[in-house]
Design a protein around this motif. Structure first.
Motif, PDB file in Angstrom:
ATOM      1  N   GLY A   8      18.792  93.758  35.332  1.00  0.00           N
ATOM      2  CA  GLY A   8      17.960  94.333  34.294  1.00  0.00           C
ATOM      3  C   GLY A   8      16.823  93.389  33.958  1.00  0.00           C
ATOM      4  O   GLY A   8      16.516  92.480  34.713  1.00  0.00           O
ATOM      5  N   GLY A   9      16.239  93.551  32.831  1.00  0.00           N
ATOM      6  CA  GLY A   9      15.079  92.747  32.481  1.00  0.00           C
ATOM      7  C   GLY A   9      13.821  93.346  33.065  1.00  0.00           C
ATOM      8  O   GLY A   9      13.826  94.401  33.657  1.00  0.00           O
ATOM      9  N   GLY A  10      12.704  92.624  32.887  1.00  0.00           N
ATOM     10  CA  GLY A  10      11.433  93.107  33.388  1.00  0.00           C
ATOM     11  C   GLY A  10      10.379  93.072  32.311  1.00  0.00           C
ATOM     12  O   GLY A  10      10.503  92.339  31.327  1.00  0.00           O
ATOM     13  N   SER A  11       9.349  93.878  32.508  1.00  0.00           N
ATOM     14  CA  SER A  11       8.228  93.911  31.576  1.00  0.00           C
ATOM     15  C   SER A  11       8.138  95.268  30.909  1.00  0.00           C
ATOM     16  O   SER A  11       8.344  96.295  31.567  1.00  0.00           O
ATOM     17  N   VAL A  12       7.824  95.268  29.625  1.00  0.00           N
ATOM     18  CA  VAL A  12       7.733  96.504  28.868  1.00  0.00           C
ATOM     19  C   VAL A  12       6.724  96.311  27.743  1.00  0.00           C
ATOM     20  O   VAL A  12       6.470  95.177  27.302  1.00  0.00           O
ATOM     21  N   GLN A  13       6.152  97.393  27.268  1.00  0.00           N
ATOM     22  CA  GLN A  13       5.247  97.320  26.127  1.00  0.00           C
ATOM     23  C   GLN A  13       6.037  97.295  24.822  1.00  0.00           C
ATOM     24  O   GLN A  13       7.191  97.746  24.764  1.00  0.00           O
ATOM     25  N   ALA A  14       5.426  96.767  23.806  1.00  0.00           N
ATOM     26  CA  ALA A  14       6.055  96.720  22.492  1.00  0.00           C
ATOM     27  C   ALA A  14       6.508  98.114  22.072  1.00  0.00           C
ATOM     28  O   ALA A  14       5.797  99.105  22.287  1.00  0.00           O
ATOM     29  N   GLY A  15       7.708  98.164  21.510  1.00  0.00           N
ATOM     30  CA  GLY A  15       8.290  99.434  21.122  1.00  0.00           C
ATOM     31  C   GLY A  15       9.183 100.051  22.192  1.00  0.00           C
ATOM     32  O   GLY A  15       9.914 101.003  21.916  1.00  0.00           O
ATOM     33  N   GLY A  16       9.139  99.492  23.381  1.00  0.00           N
ATOM     34  CA  GLY A  16       9.930 100.017  24.482  1.00  0.00           C
ATOM     35  C   GLY A  16      11.354  99.499  24.483  1.00  0.00           C
ATOM     36  O   GLY A  16      11.776  98.778  23.564  1.00  0.00           O
ATOM     37  N   SER A  17      12.076  99.880  25.524  1.00  0.00           N
ATOM     38  CA  SER A  17      13.494  99.521  25.637  1.00  0.00           C
ATOM     39  C   SER A  17      13.794  98.940  27.006  1.00  0.00           C
ATOM     40  O   SER A  17      13.144  99.278  27.997  1.00  0.00           O
ATOM     41  N   LEU A  18      14.790  98.077  27.025  1.00  0.00           N
ATOM     42  CA  LEU A  18      15.327  97.526  28.272  1.00  0.00           C
ATOM     43  C   LEU A  18      16.832  97.364  28.110  1.00  0.00           C
ATOM     44  O   LEU A  18      17.329  97.221  26.984  1.00  0.00           O
ATOM     45  N   LEU A  85      11.467  96.860  21.195  1.00  0.00           N
ATOM     46  CA  LEU A  85      11.165  95.486  21.591  1.00  0.00           C
ATOM     47  C   LEU A  85       9.828  95.027  21.018  1.00  0.00           C
ATOM     48  O   LEU A  85       8.887  95.814  20.868  1.00  0.00           O
ATOM     49  N   LYS A  86       9.785  93.731  20.712  1.00  0.00           N
ATOM     50  CA  LYS A  86       8.598  93.106  20.140  1.00  0.00           C
ATOM     51  C   LYS A  86       8.129  91.976  21.061  1.00  0.00           C
ATOM     52  O   LYS A  86       8.935  91.418  21.810  1.00  0.00           O
ATOM     53  N   PRO A  87       6.860  91.615  20.986  1.00  0.00           N
ATOM     54  CA  PRO A  87       6.383  90.499  21.823  1.00  0.00           C
ATOM     55  C   PRO A  87       7.192  89.222  21.619  1.00  0.00           C
ATOM     56  O   PRO A  87       7.384  88.454  22.583  1.00  0.00           O
ATOM     57  N   GLU A  88       7.688  89.013  20.424  1.00  0.00           N
ATOM     58  CA  GLU A  88       8.477  87.802  20.159  1.00  0.00           C
ATOM     59  C   GLU A  88       9.861  87.836  20.802  1.00  0.00           C
ATOM     60  O   GLU A  88      10.591  86.838  20.765  1.00  0.00           O
ATOM     61  N   ASP A  89      10.234  88.953  21.398  1.00  0.00           N
ATOM     62  CA  ASP A  89      11.491  89.012  22.160  1.00  0.00           C
ATOM     63  C   ASP A  89      11.310  88.471  23.581  1.00  0.00           C
ATOM     64  O   ASP A  89      12.285  88.340  24.322  1.00  0.00           O
ATOM     65  N   THR A  90      10.079  88.177  23.957  1.00  0.00           N
ATOM     66  CA  THR A  90       9.809  87.646  25.290  1.00  0.00           C
ATOM     67  C   THR A  90      10.521  86.320  25.491  1.00  0.00           C
ATOM     68  O   THR A  90      10.369  85.395  24.695  1.00  0.00           O
ATOM     69  N   ALA A  91      11.316  86.247  26.558  1.00  0.00           N
ATOM     70  CA  ALA A  91      12.111  85.046  26.829  1.00  0.00           C
ATOM     71  C   ALA A  91      12.888  85.256  28.121  1.00  0.00           C
ATOM     72  O   ALA A  91      12.920  86.362  28.669  1.00  0.00           O
ATOM     73  N   VAL A 117      12.544  88.647  30.406  1.00  0.00           N
ATOM     74  CA  VAL A 117      12.122  89.815  29.635  1.00  0.00           C
ATOM     75  C   VAL A 117      10.753  89.503  29.053  1.00  0.00           C
ATOM     76  O   VAL A 117      10.589  88.493  28.360  1.00  0.00           O
ATOM     77  N   THR A 118       9.790  90.357  29.346  1.00  0.00           N
ATOM     78  CA  THR A 118       8.428  90.163  28.852  1.00  0.00           C
ATOM     79  C   THR A 118       7.996  91.414  28.102  1.00  0.00           C
ATOM     80  O   THR A 118       8.043  92.515  28.648  1.00  0.00           O
TER      81      THR A 118
END
Length: 121
Positions: A8-18, A85-91, A117-118
């Motif tokens: 799992g993981g990957g890139s998503v826009q704010a408000g999205g889900s992973l 998801l929020k940008p601050e969840d990037t890690a 996760v980005t």
């Protein structure tokens, strides 16, 4: 040899889900606690969520109400559903397990290799 394999993981826009998944394999007698940690650039690794074998959960305040952790004891797997998801969840997100392993029977803490996760704004 015991290992944790994340997916799992990957890139998503704010408000999205992973959704992150992690599977433990090897000479495992039992797994007490499974959890997810994350580490952002320049920051310390922090607990995101954990779940005991009995199903008790613990969440970081920053993810409460947005993330849900679950596990399948029979399959030795744990998942993290991440919504809103929020940008601050990037890690980099790491799977963790505290377990008893066999031959000889002993306690062991195991980490996965991590998955990125980005979240973009």
């Amino acid at each position: 040899q015991v290992q944790l394999v994340e997916s799992g993981g990957g890139s998503v826009q704010a408000g999205g889900s992973l959704r992150l998944s992690c599977a433990a394999s090897g000479s495992i007698f039992s797994i007490n606690v499974m959890g997810w940690y994350r580490q952002a650039p320049g920051k310390q690794r922090e607990l995101v969520a954990s779940i005991t074998k009995g199903g008790s959960t613990n969440y970081a305040d920053s993810v409460k109400g947005r993330f849900t952790i679950s596990r399948d004891n029979a399959k030795n797997t744990v998942a993290l559903q991440m919504n809103s998801l929020k940008p601050e969840d990037t890690a980099v997100y790491y799977c963790n397990a505290k377990m008893l392993v066999a031959s000889p029977l002993r306690s062991l803490e195991v980490w996965g290799l991590g998955t990125q996760v980005t979240v973009s704004s």
